[in-house]
Design a protein around this motif. Structure first.
Motif, PDB file in Angstrom:
ATOM      1  N   PHE A  57       0.867  -1.156   0.000  1.00 13.59           N
ATOM      2  CA  PHE A  57       0.000   0.000   0.000  1.00 13.59           C
ATOM      3  C   PHE A  57       0.908   1.210   0.000  1.00 13.59           C
ATOM      4  O   PHE A  57       1.690   1.415   0.922  1.00 13.59           O
ATOM      5  CB  PHE A  57      -0.922   0.014   1.221  1.00 13.59           C
ATOM      6  N   GLU A  74      -3.081   0.267  -3.597  1.00  7.54           N
ATOM      7  CA  GLU A  74      -2.462  -1.047  -3.516  1.00  7.54           C
ATOM      8  C   GLU A  74      -1.772  -1.376  -4.829  1.00  7.54           C
ATOM      9  O   GLU A  74      -2.338  -1.184  -5.898  1.00  7.54           O
ATOM     10  CB  GLU A  74      -3.523  -2.101  -3.215  1.00  7.54           C
ATOM     11  N   ILE A  79      -8.312   2.214   4.930  1.00 11.28           N
ATOM     12  CA  ILE A  79      -7.809   1.151   4.050  1.00 11.28           C
ATOM     13  C   ILE A  79      -8.917   0.111   3.936  1.00 11.28           C
ATOM     14  O   ILE A  79      -9.366  -0.428   4.938  1.00 11.28           O
ATOM     15  CB  ILE A  79      -6.539   0.497   4.630  1.00 11.28           C
TER      16      ILE A  79
END
Length: 128
Positions: A71, A76, A126
């Motif tokens: 990340f 990503e 995230i």
């Protein structure tokens, strides 16, 4: 000159906040009389990850085995064996094992970074 097998070096849990299923071997460092750089081998079990973090020094990554992802901030990027990553100073990053086998990578850092502060970033934001 020093030669040793990586399996001769202890494999220790990474105990930093935010790490899970993550182990490290300190392959080369100041204890080996290496004047400038340290080489570590990280092993992440399936689903394992490093903390989402940043620090004031660069490091270089070489992927050895498995399927992983980094990340880069919030984005990503997939990683596979043979990939090379330069993490610049203060880049927010996290490594994850996204496969079903161990994910192994070499990580090189300057010896001057060994005792420097690493800032862990909260996991919120995230998507998993």
């Amino acid at each position: 000159m020093r030669i040793k097998r990586n399996t001769e070096v202890p494999l220790n849990d990474v105990t930093m906040e935010g790490a899970a299923g993550c182990k490290v071997r300190w392959l080369v460092g100041e204890a080996d009389s290496a004047p400038n750089f340290a080489m570590r081998q990280f092993e992440l079990e399936p689903g394992g990850h490093t903390p989402r973090h940043f620090h004031p020094y660069e490091h270089e990554i070489f992927v050895l085995e498995g399927e992983g992802a980094i990340f880069d901030g919030q984005q990503e990027q997939p990683l596979r064996p043979g990939d090379v990553v330069l993490v610049s100073p203060d880049d927010v990053h996290q490594f994850r094992n996204v496969g079903s086998t161990p994910f192994k990578m070499l990580c090189l850092i300057p010896n001057s970074a060994v005792d420097k502060k690493v800032t862990v970033v909260p996991e919120c934001g995230i998507e998993r």
